[in-house]
Write an enzyme that holds these catalytic residues in place. Structure first.
Site, PDB file in Angstrom:
ATOM      1  N   LYS A  64       0.845  -1.208   0.000  1.00  0.00           N
ATOM      2  CA  LYS A  64       0.000   0.000   0.000  1.00  0.00           C
ATOM      3  C   LYS A  64       0.877   1.253   0.000  1.00  0.00           C
ATOM      4  O   LYS A  64       0.615   2.202  -0.737  1.00  0.00           O
ATOM      5  CB  LYS A  64      -0.924  -0.011   1.223  1.00  0.00           C
ATOM      6  N   GLN A 108      -4.538  -1.235   9.684  1.00  0.00           N
ATOM      7  CA  GLN A 108      -4.516  -2.587   9.115  1.00  0.00           C
ATOM      8  C   GLN A 108      -5.129  -3.605  10.079  1.00  0.00           C
ATOM      9  O   GLN A 108      -4.823  -3.618  11.272  1.00  0.00           O
ATOM     10  CB  GLN A 108      -3.063  -2.980   8.776  1.00  0.00           C
ATOM     11  N   ASP A 131     -10.936   3.113   3.943  1.00  0.00           N
ATOM     12  CA  ASP A 131     -11.325   1.698   3.925  1.00  0.00           C
ATOM     13  C   ASP A 131     -12.842   1.543   3.755  1.00  0.00           C
ATOM     14  O   ASP A 131     -13.319   0.476   3.376  1.00  0.00           O
ATOM     15  CB  ASP A 131     -10.982   1.049   5.278  1.00  0.00           C
TER      16      ASP A 131
HETATM   17  N1  GUN Z   1      -6.715  -6.514   6.263  1.00  0.00           N
HETATM   18  C1  GUN Z   1      -6.973  -7.257   5.157  1.00  0.00           C
HETATM   19  N2  GUN Z   1      -7.612  -6.505   4.226  1.00  0.00           N
HETATM   20  C2  GUN Z   1      -7.746  -5.274   4.763  1.00  0.00           C
HETATM   21  C3  GUN Z   1      -8.308  -4.059   4.275  1.00  0.00           C
HETATM   22  O1  GUN Z   1      -8.846  -3.964   3.172  1.00  0.00           O
HETATM   23  N3  GUN Z   1      -8.251  -3.008   5.132  1.00  0.00           N
HETATM   24  C4  GUN Z   1      -7.699  -3.087   6.369  1.00  0.00           C
HETATM   25  N4  GUN Z   1      -7.692  -2.003   7.140  1.00  0.00           N
HETATM   26  N5  GUN Z   1      -7.171  -4.202   6.852  1.00  0.00           N
HETATM   27  C5  GUN Z   1      -7.187  -5.275   6.042  1.00  0.00           C
END
Ligand code: GUN
Length: 306
Positions: A64, A108, A131
Site C-alpha cells: 500500500k 490494518q 477503507d
Molecule cells: N486486512 C486485510 N484486508 C484489509 C483491508 O482492506 N483493510 C484493512 N484495514 N485491513 C485489512
C-alpha cells in the site's frame, strides 16, 4: 450454441479478467489526478497504521505504501509494537484525524486481540476512512449516497465488471460470503440503482441451504467465502461471470515454499463453464490497492471543494 445472454465462451474456456492490467490502468488515472491536486497545492496523503508483526499484514502494508508513493502521493506507514494499548492507538488516530496533510487513514486488520477493531474504526474521521469501514460510510453505501467511501475490494470488483462490459442491470448476482469487508458491501453496491449495478442480488453464506440451487441461477457469481476451491463447475451456470475474491494458502509439495495461493473457486473446472473469470492471483487482489488510492484521492479532492 447460445449460452444465455452473456458473453459467449463458445467451445473454449472463459476469458480471463486481467486484474493486474486494469489496476495499472487505474493507477495511471490516479497519478494524473494526483498531479492536478499537487498543482493546486494539495498532495494526497495516506497513512497506514500497522500494529504488531503479522507477516501477511506487513506485506500488504508495504504494498500500500509503495503504490501510494508511485502514484505521487505522500504514503506513510506507522508501525507500532504489538504491546500498544488501545488508548495509545486511539490517541494516534485522533492525531491523524486532526492532521490536515493526512487525507486517508487505514488501520490494518487484524489488530492484536486486546484491541477492539470496532472501537478503533469508530474513532477514525469518516471523511478520512478510505477503507469505508466506519458505520457512517457503511450507512451511506446502503442508502446509495455517493459522498462516503465504499470498501476497496467490492469497489474493485464493480469496476472490473463495468470495465469488461458485463451487463449488471437486471442480472441475477449471487454473492457468497457475508463479511463486513466484502460480502455485505458487495451486495449493497450491486443492488443500488444505476450503472454497474441494478442487479437482483442474493447473499449466500455458511448457513445457506442448497447453495448450488442459488449459484446455478447466477449470471454474476461473486465468491468471498474464504474456503479454498469451494465453487465447482457443477455449481456454475454456463456463460456466467465468476469473480473470485478468495485468497487461500494451501499446501503444495511441488512448490519451493511448500504452499500455493488458490481462490474460493475451482479455477480449472469453472473456467470451462464460465464466460469470464478472475484468476487468483492476478484478479481481484491488485484492484483493492488501486481503489484504496482512488478513495484517498477523492478525500483530498473533497478538501478542495469543501
Ligand atoms: N486486512 C486485510 N484486508 C484489509 C483491508 O482492506 N483493510 C484493512 N484495514 N485491513 C485489512
Amino acid at each position: 450454441m447460445k449460452r444465455g445472454r452473456w458473453i459467449l465462451p463458445g467451445d473454449s474456456a472463459a476469458r480471463l479478467i486481467d486484474g493486474v492490467g486494469l489496476a495499472k490502468l487505474i493507477r495511471g488515472e490516479i497519478a494524473a489526478d494526483v498531479a492536478v491536486l499537487r498543482g493546486s497545492g494539495v498532495t494526497p496523503g495516506l497513512t497506514v497504521v500497522l500494529v504488531g508483526d503479522d507477516a501477511a499484514s506487513a506485506v500488504y502494508v508495504g504494498a500500500k505504501e509503495k503504490a501510494s508513493r508511485e502514484a505521487g502521493m505522500a504514503g506513510e506507514t506507522i508501525r507500532l509494537p504489538s504491546a500498544t494499548t488501545q488508548a495509545q492507538l486511539l490517541a494516534l488516530v485522533e492525531q491523524l484525524n486532526a492532521d490536515a496533510s493526512v487525507h486517508g487513514i487505514l488501520v490494518q486488520m487484524p489488530l492484536p486481540s486486546h484491541i477492539d477493531p470496532d472501537t478503533v474504526i469508530r474513532h477514525i474521521d469518516p471523511a478520512k476512512d478510505v477503507d469505508g469501514f466506519h458505520p457512517i460510510n457503511v450507512g451511506k453505501l446502503l442508502i446509495g449516497h455517493t459522498d462516503g467511501f465504499a470498501p476497496c475490494t467490492p469497489s474493485g470488483v464493480q469496476r472490473m465488471l463495468t470495465h469488461y462490459g458485463v451487463e449488471t442491470r437486471g442480472a441475477d448476482c449471487v454473492v457468497i460470503g457475508r463479511s463486513t469487508i466484502v460480502g455485505k458491501p458487495m451486495a449493497a453496491l450491486m443492488v443500488q440503482a444505476g450503472a454497474g449495478a441494478d442487479a437482483t442480488v442474493t447473499i449466500c453464506h455458511s448457513r445457506t441451504r442448497n447453495l448450488g440451487d442459488h449459484t446455478r441461477r447466477a449470471d454474476i457469481l461473486i465468491v468471498a467465502a474464504g474456503r479454498p476451491r469451494m465453487v465447482t463447475a457443477d455449481m456454475v451456470k454456463p456463460g456466467a461471470v465468476v469473480i473470485d475474491v478468495g485468497m487461500n494458502r494451501i499446501p503444495d509439495a511441488s512448490t519451493k515454499s511448500g504452499t500455493r495461493l488458490v481462490g474460493d473457486v475451482d479455477f480449472e473446472g469453472v473456467r470451462q463453464v464460465a464466460s469470464l473469470i478472475t484468476p487468483v492471483p492476478g484478479g481481484v487482489g491488485p484492484m483493492t490497492i488501486a481503489m484504496l488510492l482512488r478513495n484517498t484521492v477523492r478525500s483530498a479532492q473533497r478538501t478542495l471543494v469543501a
